[in-house]
Design a protein around this motif. Structure first.
Motif, short mmCIF file in Angstrom:
data_model
loop_
_atom_site.label_atom_id
_atom_site.label_comp_id
_atom_site.label_asym_id
_atom_site.label_seq_id
_atom_site.Cartn_x
_atom_site.Cartn_y
_atom_site.Cartn_z
N PRO A 128 -16.75 -5.68 -8.05
CA PRO A 128 -16.10 -6.46 -6.99
C PRO A 128 -15.18 -5.61 -6.13
CG PRO A 128 -14.92 -6.78 -9.03
CD PRO A 128 -16.07 -5.85 -9.34
N ARG A 129 -14.69 -6.19 -5.08
CA ARG A 129 -13.74 -5.53 -4.17
C ARG A 129 -12.56 -6.47 -3.97
NH1 ARG A 129 -14.55 -0.36 -2.68
NH2 ARG A 129 -14.35 -0.65 -0.42
N ASN A 130 -11.38 -5.89 -3.78
CA ASN A 130 -10.19 -6.70 -3.51
C ASN A 130 -10.28 -7.38 -2.14
OD1 ASN A 130 -8.50 -6.14 -5.86
ND2 ASN A 130 -8.39 -4.04 -5.08
N SER A 131 -9.57 -8.47 -2.03
CA SER A 131 -9.53 -9.18 -0.74
C SER A 131 -8.71 -8.39 0.27
CB SER A 131 -8.89 -10.56 -0.93
OG SER A 131 -7.52 -10.44 -1.24
N ASP A 132 -9.04 -8.56 1.54
CA ASP A 132 -8.28 -7.90 2.61
C ASP A 132 -6.81 -8.32 2.56
OD1 ASP A 132 -10.57 -6.67 3.44
OD2 ASP A 132 -10.96 -8.06 5.09
N ARG A 133 -6.57 -9.59 2.23
CA ARG A 133 -5.19 -10.08 2.20
C ARG A 133 -4.35 -9.31 1.19
NH1 ARG A 133 -2.50 -13.01 -1.16
NH2 ARG A 133 -4.33 -13.59 -2.38
N LEU A 134 -4.90 -9.07 -0.01
CA LEU A 134 -4.14 -8.36 -1.03
C LEU A 134 -3.92 -6.90 -0.64
CD1 LEU A 134 -2.78 -8.30 -3.78
CD2 LEU A 134 -5.02 -7.90 -4.83
N VAL A 135 -4.94 -6.29 -0.08
CA VAL A 135 -4.80 -4.88 0.35
C VAL A 135 -3.72 -4.75 1.42
CG1 VAL A 135 -5.96 -3.00 1.57
CG2 VAL A 135 -7.16 -4.22 -0.27
N VAL A 136 -3.72 -5.66 2.38
CA VAL A 136 -2.70 -5.63 3.44
C VAL A 136 -1.31 -5.84 2.85
CG1 VAL A 136 -1.80 -6.87 5.46
CG2 VAL A 136 -4.24 -6.32 5.29
N ASP A 137 -1.18 -6.74 1.87
CA ASP A 137 0.12 -6.99 1.23
C ASP A 137 0.65 -5.73 0.55
OD1 ASP A 137 0.08 -9.58 2.08
OD2 ASP A 137 -0.43 -10.46 0.13
N VAL A 138 -0.23 -5.00 -0.14
CA VAL A 138 0.18 -3.77 -0.82
C VAL A 138 0.60 -2.72 0.20
CG1 VAL A 138 -0.60 -1.85 -2.28
CG2 VAL A 138 -1.21 -4.20 -2.88
N LEU A 139 -0.20 -2.54 1.23
CA LEU A 139 0.11 -1.54 2.27
C LEU A 139 1.44 -1.87 2.96
CD1 LEU A 139 -3.44 -1.17 3.84
CD2 LEU A 139 -2.21 0.60 2.57
N THR A 140 1.63 -3.15 3.26
CA THR A 140 2.86 -3.57 3.93
C THR A 140 4.08 -3.32 3.06
OG1 THR A 140 1.65 -5.28 5.15
CG2 THR A 140 4.05 -5.52 5.02
N HIS A 141 3.95 -3.66 1.77
CA HIS A 141 5.08 -3.48 0.86
C HIS A 141 5.46 -2.01 0.74
CE1 HIS A 141 7.71 -4.81 -2.41
NE2 HIS A 141 7.43 -3.65 -2.97
N LEU A 142 4.48 -1.11 0.79
CA LEU A 142 4.74 0.32 0.63
C LEU A 142 4.93 1.04 1.96
CD1 LEU A 142 2.20 1.15 -2.23
CD2 LEU A 142 4.69 1.24 -2.38
N ASN A 143 4.80 0.29 3.05
CA ASN A 143 4.93 0.87 4.39
C ASN A 143 3.94 2.03 4.58
OD1 ASN A 143 6.07 0.94 6.98
ND2 ASN A 143 7.58 2.50 6.39
N LEU A 144 2.70 1.81 4.12
CA LEU A 144 1.64 2.80 4.29
C LEU A 144 0.65 2.32 5.34
CD1 LEU A 144 0.92 3.70 0.54
CD2 LEU A 144 2.03 5.16 2.24
N ARG A 145 -0.04 3.26 5.96
CA ARG A 145 -1.01 2.92 7.01
C ARG A 145 -2.41 2.82 6.40
NH1 ARG A 145 -2.01 6.76 10.02
NH2 ARG A 145 -0.91 8.41 8.91
N GLY A 146 -3.04 1.66 6.57
CA GLY A 146 -4.37 1.46 6.02
C GLY A 146 -5.41 2.35 6.65
#
Length: 609
Positions: free
Chosen positions: A294-312
């Protein structure tokens, strides 16, 4: 050399073996001839005559049958596994060890005579860990023996342990760790360090096997190709151009159908999914599992990136973006290993103390995900550092709900969508919501087949079977009943099924009704826990039918349990112990031993998660 060996196999059935070997003697060195003999004997796939003849050529002349076998160093491979991973890899160990010149005996720990340990010279042990550190039922007697006052002295015995487990559990590979320590405590000498393997175990297991065989060769001295005296079956080589689909190379299966099988108003969300295997060459048996990557949802990936202030969109050395990479890493589940790696960056004294407190650690891990960890113990990660902490998403396995005799080139699964609120956020299971939310009919999904040798129907179709499968645990039993019906088996079958409500949650109801009418299913007992004031579960139905359940068991019935490992499976086991007490007239201790005996003999089988 393997290419040359397969070329020889092509002609072995049509050319005189002595002439074939004679022509090869000038072409290969003695070492190569010996390797070929070991290949033919070890693979257990070709005529015994061929292996014997090449061994004779390697020794410069005729070699009496059995000579090499009698002098070959012996290796015993002990296996205890839940899903069949260990058993499957044991075959690989046998093949490679026999190629190397060893006489190999593979034994299930449940069938092994523990008092023979003192007579062994070399032992490879392959063992999985069940749930929170529990060894497989097949290993219980061996563990009791090694931990008791009759434990033997094993000086002169050499061993190595391959431990199979899952890092998402607190007691990762505990059964292997305990067995390794017990053998050392008894005086056995360790050949190579124990190898602890996560869910994707093949690479680690291969490294262990290579190291263990090299160590074994050093203590055994020069060895010759092992010969056996039993005739061997004809070789079956892969067809030209065949693609070996696996977890590392999944097949893209088309979704033929996806249906929510809960009725309107249900609190559950359960999908029956049908996939096409046409053109894959994949085969399976009832009891096996279908694996999904499986693959993670876009929503969860965006949440992680936002929390860490990283650029997807940041490009990684692999050329993929960070966002793409994170879709394939485990974000919804925390493991002790992830916490340890995270704390190498966080340097938290509190987290370090938590890691050594098993009870608190287990409580902390439950329901939390990577964002919860980042909130509790903040770290400023670079993209590269973050990916060293996370583990790739392991394949998700789903019990197959179809018989290949009924549905040619198809595989069916049953998936319950996991959604819950915890620690102030809405959470979801990555695999189940992948099916529920992100995959539609006619789309393709990466799947593979995972054999489960430890959850098979009895070969004898007259043997009765009792199946206990609440919720999605009923999936393999749809396959079981279909298979027995298609084979024309006459053995009785009894299903215990449970779910919250009759009106909305009676999974495969029309299937069971049809099978009852045709006689493919003999009995059906259902437990709908919320349809009355006092909750009723499958274990209560077992106790209510104690007299008949015990009679079926005494008549040779196999017991199958599929579903929740934390509550349901232990509750069912306890119910069966009570049945043995009540109907067999046993003491509690004798009843427990009676049920353990069913497990050890392979008549009480579990597929729990």
């Amino acid at each position: 050399m393997e290419k040359e060996a397969q070329e020889i196999l092509k002609h072995s059935g049509t050319v005189d073996v002595n002439r074939l070997v004679g022509e090869s003697a000038d072409k290969f060195s003695r070492e190569q001839l010996s390797w070929l003999a070991g290949y033919f004997a070890g693979a257990a796939q070709v005529q015994h005559q061929l292996a014997e003849a090449f061994a004779a050529a390697a020794h410069g002349g005729a070699l009496p049958a059995g000579t090499a076998a009698a002098s070959a160093p012996e290796l015993t491979v002990l296996v205890a596994s839940h899903s069949g991973n260990g058993k499957g890899f044991a075959k690989k160990v046998q093949t490679e060890a026999e190629k190397a010149g060893f006489k190999v005996k593979v034994c299930n720990m449940g069938a092994y005579k523990v008092r023979d340990l003192k007579n062994e010279k070399n032992i490879f042990a392959i063992i999985s860990t069940h749930g929170e550190g529990v060894p497989p039922a097949a290993a219980e007697e061996l563990f009791e023996f090694l931990g008791g006052n009759r434990a033997p002295r094993l000086e002169g015995v050499h061993f190595s342990v391959l431990a199979l487990g899952d890092k998402s559990y607190v007691h990762f590979c505990k059964a292997g760790i305990d067995l390794d320590a017990a053998l050392e405590r008894c005086g056995a000498a360790r050949l190579v360090d124990r190898m602890d393997c996560d869910v994707d175990f093949n690479d680690s297991a291969e490294r262990w096997l290579t190291a263990a065989l090299e160590a074994l060769k050093k203590i055994a001295g020069p060895v010759t190709a092992t010969l056996t005296t039993a005739p061997m079956a004809a070789v079956r080589l892969p067809a030209a151009g065949a693609v070996p689909y696996s977890a590392k190379n999944p097949f893209l299966a088309t979704v033929l159908s996806k249906v929510n099988v809960n009725a309107a108003g249900s609190e559950k969300e359960t999908y029956h999914i049908e996939l096409s295997l046409e053109g894959s060459g994949l085969t399976y048996q009832p009891g096996d599992a279908c694996g999904l990557l499986p693959r993670n949802s876009d929503r969860l990936v965006v949440d992680v990136l936002t929390h860490l202030n990283l650029r997807g969109g940041e490009r990684l050395p692999t050329s993929e973006t960070l966002a793409d990479a994170l879709r394939g890493y485990e974000l919804t589940v925390l493991t002790p290993d992830v916490l340890k790696k995270h704390n190498s960056f966080a340097g938290s004294k509190e987290l370090n103390e938590l890691l050594f407190d098993v009870a608190r650690l287990r409580e902390y891990l439950y329901g939390r995900d990577i964002i919860d960890l980042l909130k509790d113990y903040p770290v400023t990660y670079t993209a590269a550092d973050l990916l060293t902490v996370l583990r790739p998403i392991p394949g998700r396995l789903y019990s197959i709900a179809s018989s290949p005799l009924t549905y040619t080139d198809e595989v069916h699964i049953l998936v319950s969508a996991v959604r819950y609120n915890a620690f102030g956020r809405q959470k979801e299971g990555v695999g189940s919501t992948f099916w529920a939310d992100r995959i539609m009919e006619n789309e393709q999904v990466p799947v593979y087949i995972k054999a489960n040798e430890g959850f098979r129907l009895p070969a004898d179709g007259e043997v009765p079977v009792i199946m206990v499968g609440p919720g999605t645990g009923v999936a393999p039993f749809r396959a079981f009943v279909e298979e027995r019906a298609a084979r024309g088996d006459t053995g009785r079958s009894w299903l215990f099924f449970g779910n919250p409500h009759f009106e909305t949650d009676f999974l495969y109801q029309t299937d069971w009704q049809a099978h009852l009418k045709s006689g493919a299913l003999t009995r059906l007992d259902v437990a709908f826990s919320r349809d009355q004031q006092e909750k009723c579960y499958v274990q209560h139905k077992i106790l209510k039918n104690a007299k008949d359940v015990f009679a079926w068991i005494e008549d040779g019935a196999y017991l199958y349990v599929c579903g929740d490992t934390k509550r349901m499976a232990p509750d069912v086991c306890n119910a069966l112990i009570e049945v043995a007490e009540q109907e067999g007239g046993f003491t509690r201790v004798k009843a427990e031993e009676y049920v353990k005996g069913l497990k050890r003999s392979g008549r009480y089988l579990e597929d729990v998660y």
